[in-house]
Scaffold this motif. Structure first.
Motif, PDB file in Angstrom:
ATOM      1  N   PHE C  14       0.646  -1.254  -0.093  1.00  0.00           N
ATOM      2  CA  PHE C  14      -0.011  -0.029  -0.041  1.00  0.00           C
ATOM      3  C   PHE C  14       0.947   1.262  -0.213  1.00  0.00           C
ATOM      4  O   PHE C  14       0.703   2.174  -0.869  1.00  0.00           O
ATOM      5  N   LEU C  15       1.862   1.301   0.911  1.00  0.00           N
ATOM      6  CA  LEU C  15       2.601   2.414   0.906  1.00  0.00           C
ATOM      7  C   LEU C  15       3.511   2.675  -0.271  1.00  0.00           C
ATOM      8  O   LEU C  15       3.696   3.675  -0.851  1.00  0.00           O
ATOM      9  N   PRO C  21       4.147   8.159  -7.140  1.00  0.00           N
ATOM     10  CA  PRO C  21       4.413   9.544  -7.650  1.00  0.00           C
ATOM     11  C   PRO C  21       6.020   9.990  -7.482  1.00  0.00           C
ATOM     12  O   PRO C  21       6.796  10.375  -8.388  1.00  0.00           O
ATOM     13  N   LEU C  22       6.077   9.790  -6.211  1.00  0.00           N
ATOM     14  CA  LEU C  22       7.486  10.529  -5.765  1.00  0.00           C
ATOM     15  C   LEU C  22       8.737   9.707  -6.059  1.00  0.00           C
ATOM     16  O   LEU C  22       9.558  10.195  -6.761  1.00  0.00           O
ATOM     17  N   TRP C  23       8.814   8.268  -5.745  1.00  0.00           N
ATOM     18  CA  TRP C  23       9.952   7.590  -6.378  1.00  0.00           C
ATOM     19  C   TRP C  23      10.000   7.361  -7.718  1.00  0.00           C
ATOM     20  O   TRP C  23      11.124   7.144  -8.189  1.00  0.00           O
ATOM     21  N   HIS C  24       8.905   7.260  -8.412  1.00  0.00           N
ATOM     22  CA  HIS C  24       8.989   7.076  -9.915  1.00  0.00           C
ATOM     23  C   HIS C  24       9.767   8.386 -10.446  1.00  0.00           C
ATOM     24  O   HIS C  24      10.417   8.320 -11.272  1.00  0.00           O
ATOM     25  N   ASN C  25       9.233   9.656 -10.159  1.00  0.00           N
ATOM     26  CA  ASN C  25       9.923  10.702 -10.610  1.00  0.00           C
ATOM     27  C   ASN C  25      11.367  10.791 -10.116  1.00  0.00           C
ATOM     28  O   ASN C  25      12.076  11.192 -11.231  1.00  0.00           O
ATOM     29  N   LYS C  30      12.682  12.943 -13.551  1.00  0.00           N
ATOM     30  CA  LYS C  30      11.674  13.945 -13.863  1.00  0.00           C
ATOM     31  C   LYS C  30      11.557  14.902 -12.676  1.00  0.00           C
ATOM     32  O   LYS C  30      10.909  16.137 -12.916  1.00  0.00           O
ATOM     33  N   LEU C  31      11.999  14.595 -11.597  1.00  0.00           N
ATOM     34  CA  LEU C  31      11.986  15.568 -10.342  1.00  0.00           C
ATOM     35  C   LEU C  31      12.979  16.747 -10.736  1.00  0.00           C
ATOM     36  O   LEU C  31      12.503  17.913 -10.268  1.00  0.00           O
TER      37      LEU C  31
END
Lengths: 257, 464, 131
Positions: C14-15, C21-25, C30-31
Motif C-alpha cells: 500500500f505504501l 509518484p514520488l519515487w518514480h519521478n 523527472k524530479l
C-alpha cells in the motif's frame, strides 16, 4: 441558560448564524457594479438605434451581405440545421415579422418580401429581468450586452424574449466556423448569444459590420440622442414600424417602409 | 439482522434479558421491523434492475455532458422540453409528503399515522431530483454555482432556488424529527448497527418531557412547511407565468400549479403506499380505509384540477386573441391534440368515476386511478411547456419537438435512482412510524373522545 | 501481531503504491524538470514585475475580463505608470506569441487547466486551423 448539551447547541447555532451575517449581507446587497463603471457617464450620453429601410433592402431580394458580414466578424458558426442554427441577423418574410399588417382586403405585394430581423436592443428588455446570473444586462448606452463568461446556459432569456432573437450553442461551435476572425472570440457550447450591435467595433469608432456591408445603404445606425445623427435624419417624417411595440419592451430597431 | 434471535437457543441470563427487552420493544409490531432485517430475492432483483437503469441514465448524461445539449431533441425554437417538464413534475410530486404528513397532522386526522413517514420521504427524495433536472438542463453545469455567487433576484429562477432550498431543509427536518423515537428504538435493539442509531438518536430516552418537546417541534415544523409548500410551486409556476409568452402569462398559473402539484403528489403517495404494503406485508397497518380516505380527497382534487384547467382554457378561448388562439388550437385540435386529450383522459376521465363511485374506490381502484393521474400530470406539464414554444408570438412554421433517447434515459435514470434510494432507506429505518402508530393505539381513542366531548354543546342546568 | 503475515506485506504494498509518484519521478529524473519558457526576444518587461505577474496573472486577467466585458473600461495603468489595453490577445499574446511555448509549459507541468482558449483564439491556432 444551563450550560448543558442543549445550551451548547443553542450557543453553537447562534454563532453559526452570526458567521453568516456578513457574507449574507454581501450577497444580498451586492448590486453590479459596486462603483459606477468608469465609462458609465460617457456611455449614457448616447443611445444607439438602428433603422432598416425596407424598400432599399428590397432592391436586391436575394442579398445576404449584412448576414455574411456579421457572421464572419463574430465567428458565428454555420451548423446547417434549423434545430441548432445560430443567427445574429437574418431574413424573415414580412408577413411573419408584421403579422398585424395583413388584412383580408389589401393586396400588398410585399407580404413575402424579406425583412432583416435582429436583437432589438430593447430599452425595457425582458431577457435581462430573467437572467439568474446577470450574464445579460442593459448597458448605459442602450446595448443589451452578453457576458459569455458568466452565462450558465439555462435559456431563460430565450424564454423571455418575445422576438426570438437569441440563439443557443447546442454543441461546440468551433468546427462549424468557416474562417475564424482573430479579433473576436468564439463561444463555447452551452451559452446563449445574440447580436451585440457590434459594441467592440463601436468602441474602436467603427460602425456595425452589417451596416458597413450593406450595398444599398438600407441599414442606418446612429445615436438616437443626437438630433443630427444619420438615424434621426432617416427616421424623420417617415412611417415607422417596430416589432410588437405593444409589449412595452421599447425596441430600438425601426423599420422604414 | 437481529443478532440475539440467532443466539436464543443458548439459554443464559443475559441472553434471556436481551431477548425479553427486544421482545418488549418490538411487541406486536414485528412486521414493521422485518423489512429492515429480512431481505428477500425480490429486493435484490429490484435493486439490480434499478441499478442498471441508473447506470444507463448516467451514461446518457455523460454523452450529453461531453457533446452538449444538441444530443437532445431541443432546438432553437423549442429550447425547453423533457428536462423542464421533469423539473416541474418532480417538484409537484414533492407536495405529497407535506400534505399527508403536515396538513393532516395539523387537522388532527388520526388515520395519517401509518403513512406519514412514507409520504414525507417521497417529498425529501424527489425534491433532489427536481433540482437535479434543472442542473441536467443547464448548458454550462460547471457554472451552476454562479446562480448563487452572482445571484440576480429579479429572476424567478432565483426565487425557485430560495424556495426549494427552504422546502428541502424544512421537509428534511420534519422527516428527521419524526424519525428520532424510532431510531432510539432501533438503537435499543442492539446489534451491529447500534453505533449508527446511537449517534442519530441524539440520546433520546422517551421521557414525557422529551415527547412533549418533540411534539411541539414537529408541530411547529408542520405548520411552517405548509406555506412553504404553497410558495414553492407558485414560484415554479412563476418561471412561466412571469414571461409574456402566450398561454404562459396567466394569473391563474400560481394556484393552478399548486393544485396540480398536490394532485399528482397525493396520487404518487397512493402508488408508493400500495407497493410498500404489498412488498413488506403491511396489510394490517395500511388499510383499505387509508386508500378510501385519500381516494375521496383525490376525487376532490380531480374536480379542482378540472376547474382550474377549464378556467384557464375558457378564458383564452373567449378572449380569442390570435396569438393565444394559435397555440390554443394546436393543443385542442392541432399538433399537440393527441397528447392534450390523452392527458385529459388520464387526469380526469379515468380517475373521476373510479374515485367517485364507492364500489370502485377499492385499493386496486385507487391505485389504477393514481397511476393514471401520475402519468397524466407528467403529460400536463409537457403540454403546458412545449406548445407555447413552438410559436411564441410569431407565426413560425414547422417547429416540432421529439425527445431523444438521452432525455428518456435520464428520466428513467432519475426515477430509478429515486426508487433505489427509497428502497435503501427502508433497509435502514422502519417505513411505518412505529412510535406514532403506538401513540395512536394508546392515546388516540381517548384524546379524540375528549376532543369530541369539547365540541358538544353544554348540557345540564342552565347558568343564569 | 495477529495476522501479521498478511498485514505487513499488504502495508508495504500500500505504501509503495501511495508513494509511487514520488519515487518514480525520482528514479526517472523527472524530479529535476523545470518548465522551459520561451520569453519574448525584444520585450524586457511585462505589465507587472515578474514575481507579481507570476503569482497574480489569473486574478489580473479576471479583473481585466470584468472590466472590459462588464464595465467598458479598457485601459490598464501598470506599476510603472505605463498604460496598456486590457486584452488577452492584443496585449499578452502580442509579446508571448505562442501559448504552447509559454503558457502551456508551466500550466501542463502544474496540471492547471484553464478555459480561456475554449473561446479566445490565439494567432498560431488560427494559422494551424487555416492551413
Amino acid at each position: 441558560m444551563d450550560f448543558d448539551r442543549r445550551g451548547l447547541l443553542k450557543v453553537g447555532g447562534l454563532t453559526l448564524l452570526g458567521f453568516l451575517v456578513k457574507p449574507g449581507w454581501q450577497v444580498f446587497s451586492k448590486d453590479e457594479p459596486a462603483e459606477p463603471s468608469p465609462g458609465a457617464e460617457t456611455l449614457a450620453r448616447r443611445r444607439w438605434g438602428m433603422g432598416v429601410h425596407l424598400r432599399k433592402c428590397w432592391k436586391d431580394e436575394g442579398c445576404t451581405d449584412c448576414i455574411d458580414a456579421c457572421h464572419r466578424v463574430h465567428n458565428v458558426p454555420d451548423l446547417g440545421t434549423l434545430k441548432e442554427e445560430i443567427k445574429w441577423i437574418w431574413r424573415t418574410p414580412y408577413e411573419e415579422v408584421f403579422p398585424e399588417h395583413e388584412f383580408e382586403v389589401t393586396e400588398e405585394d410585399y407580404q413575402r418580401k424579406p425583412v432583416m430581423v435582429l436583437c432589438n436592443q430593447c430599452d425595457n428588455p425582458p431577457c435581462v429581468k430573467f437572467c439568474p446570473t446577470r450574464a445579460t444586462w442593459r448597458r448605459e448606452d442602450g446595448i443589451v450586452m452578453m457576458d459569455f463568461h458568466r452565462c450558465i446556459g439555462c435559456r431563460y432569456c430565450m424564454a423571455g424574449c418575445p422576438y426570438g432573437s437569441r440563439s443557443f450553442n447546442w454543441r461546440d461551435p468551433r468546427p462549424f466556423i468557416k474562417k475564424v476572425n482573430l479579433d473576436f472570440p468564439t463561444r463555447t457550447r452551452g451559452v446563449v448569444e445574440k447580436c451585440n450591435f457590434c459594441e467592440e467595433r463601436l468602441a474602436q469608432g467603427l460602425i456595425p459590420a452589417c451596416v458597413e456591408a450593406c450595398k444599398e445603404k438600407a441599414l442606418i445606425f446612429g445615436d438616437l440622442k443626437d438630433p443630427r445623427s444619420e438615424i434621426r435624419e432617416a427616421l424623420k417624417l417617415k412611417t415607422l414600424y417596430q416589432r410588437m411595440p405593444e409589449l412595452g419592451t421599447k425596441p430600438k430597431v425601426y423599420y422604414i417602409l | 439482522m437481529i443478532p440475539v434471535f440467532q443466539y436464543s437457543n443458548i439459554p443464559s441470563a443475559s441472553n434471556t434479558m436481551m431477548l425479553n427487552k427486544q421482545t418488549k420493544i418490538i411487541g406486536e409490531d414485528k412486521v414493521l421491523f422485518d423489512h429492515i432485517w429480512k431481505t428477500g430475492k425480490g429486493f435484490y432483483i429490484t435493486i439490480s434492475i434499478l441499478g442498471a437503469l441508473v447506470l444507463w441514465g448516467l451514461y446518457a448524461y455523460v454523452t450529453q455532458y461531453r457533446t452538449g445539449l444538441g444530443v437532445t431533441g431541443l432546438s432553437r425554437q423549442i429550447f425547453w422540453g423533457v428536462y423542464i417538464t421533469d423539473f416541474v413534475f418532480f417538484i409537484g410530486i414533492s407536495h405529497a409528503g407535506t400534505f399527508i404528513s403536515a396538513v393532516l397532522r395539523v387537522l388532527k386526522a388520526e388515520w395519517r399515522r401509518p403513512i406519514s413517514r412514507l409520504s414525507e420521504l417521497t417529498t425529501v427524495f424527489i425534491l433532489m431530483f427536481g433540482v437535479g433536472s434543472v442542473l441536467i438542463d443547464l448548458g454550462r453545469p460547471d457554472r451552476m454555482l454562479y446562480a448563487i455567487r452572482y445571484a440576480h433576484f429579479t429572476s424567478p429562477l432565483l426565487w425557485d432556488v430560495c424556495s426549494i432550498t427552504t422546502y428541502l431543509t424544512v421537509s428534511s427536518l420534519s422527516l428527521y424529527l419524526a424519525l428520532i423515537p424510532d431510531i432510539a428504538m432501533l438503537r435499543d435493539l442492539g446489534g451491529r448497527r447500534e453505533w449508527f442509531y446511537r449517534i442519530l438518536s441524539l440520546g433520546w430516552r422517551g421521557t414525557e418531557e422529551e415527547h412533549r418537546r418533540l411534539d411541539k417541534a414537529i408541530g411547529f415544523v408542520s405548520v411552517l412547511v405548509i406555506p412553504v409548500m404553497i410558495t414553492v410551486h407558485t414560484v415554479v409556476s412563476f418561471v412561466f407565468a412571469m414571461t409574456i409568452q402566450p398561454l404562459w402569462h396567466s394569473a391563474v398559473f400560481g394556484p393552478y400549479f399548486v393544485v396540480g402539484a398536490i394532485f399528482s403528489g397525493v396520487a404518487s403517495v397512493i402508488v408508493v403506499m400500495a407497493i410498500l404494503r404489498k412488498a413488506y406485508h403491511l396489510e394490517s397497518y395500511i388499510k383499505p380505509i387509508h386508500f378510501n380516505n385519500i381516494g375521496v380527497f383525490l376525487m376532490a382534487m380531480t374536480l379542482l384540477w378540472f376547474y382550474f384547467t377549464f378556467a384557464e382554457y375558457i378564458t383564452v378561448a373567449y378572449g380569442n386573441e390570435p396569438v393565444h388562439m394559435a397555440i390554443f388550437w394546436s393543443k385542442i385540435s392541432g399538433k399537440f391534440a393527441p397528447l392534450f386529450w390523452l392527458h385529459f383522459t388520464l387526469c380526469f376521465v379515468i380517475p373521476l368515476p373510479i374515485l367517485a363511485i364507492r364500489k370502485y374506490r377499492t385499493i386496486r381502484g385507487t391505485v389504477i386511478a393514481s397511476i393514471s393521474i401520475v402519468l397524466g400530470m407528467w403529460l400536463e406539464r409537457f403540454v403546458i411547456i412545449v406548445p407555447t414554444l413552438t410559436r411564441q408570438r410569431m407565426p413560425v412554421a414547422g417547429a416540432f419537438y421529439v425527445p431523444t433517447w438521452v432525455e428518456w434515459s435520464i428520466l428513467a435514470g432519475c426515477i430509478s435512482l429515486f426508487i433505489l434510494l427509497y428502497a435503501l432507506f427502508t433497509k435502514v429505518f422502519p417505513i411505518v412510524p412505529v412510535w406514532e402508530v403506538r401513540e395512536g393505539r394508546e392515546k388516540a381513542a381517548a384524546s379524540v373522545a375528549a376532543r369530541i366531548e369539547s365540541y358538544m354543546p353544554e348540557t345540564g342546568p342552565s347558568r343564569d | 501481531m495477529y495476522d501479521g503475515k498478511k498485514i505487513v506485506p499488504g502495508l508495504i504494498l500500500f505504501l509503495g503504491l501511495v508513494t509511487y509518484p514520488l519515487w518514480h519521478n525520482l528514479a526517472s529524473g523527472k524530479l529535476n524538470y523545470v518548465p522551459k519558457l520561451k520569453l519574448p526576444a525584444d520585450k524586457k518587461e511585462c505589465v507587472e514585475p515578474k514575481e507579481v505577474i507570476r503569482l497574480n496573472h489569473k486574478t489580473l486577467l479576471e479583473e481585466w475580463r470584468n472590466s472590459v466585458v462588464r464595465n467598458a473600461g479598457k485601459t490598464y495603468v501598470a506599476y510603472n505608470k505605463k498604460t496598456y489595453t486590457m486584452s488577452l490577445n492584443r496585449t499578452c499574446m502580442n509579446c508571448h506569441k505562442d501559448k504552447t511555448e509559454f503558457c502551456d509549459q508551466c500550466h501542463n507541468y502544474a496540471g492547471v487547466t484553464n478555459k480561456c482558449w475554449d473561446c479566445h483564439v490565439y494567432p498560431k491556432q488560427l494559422e494551424e486551423k487555416q492551413s
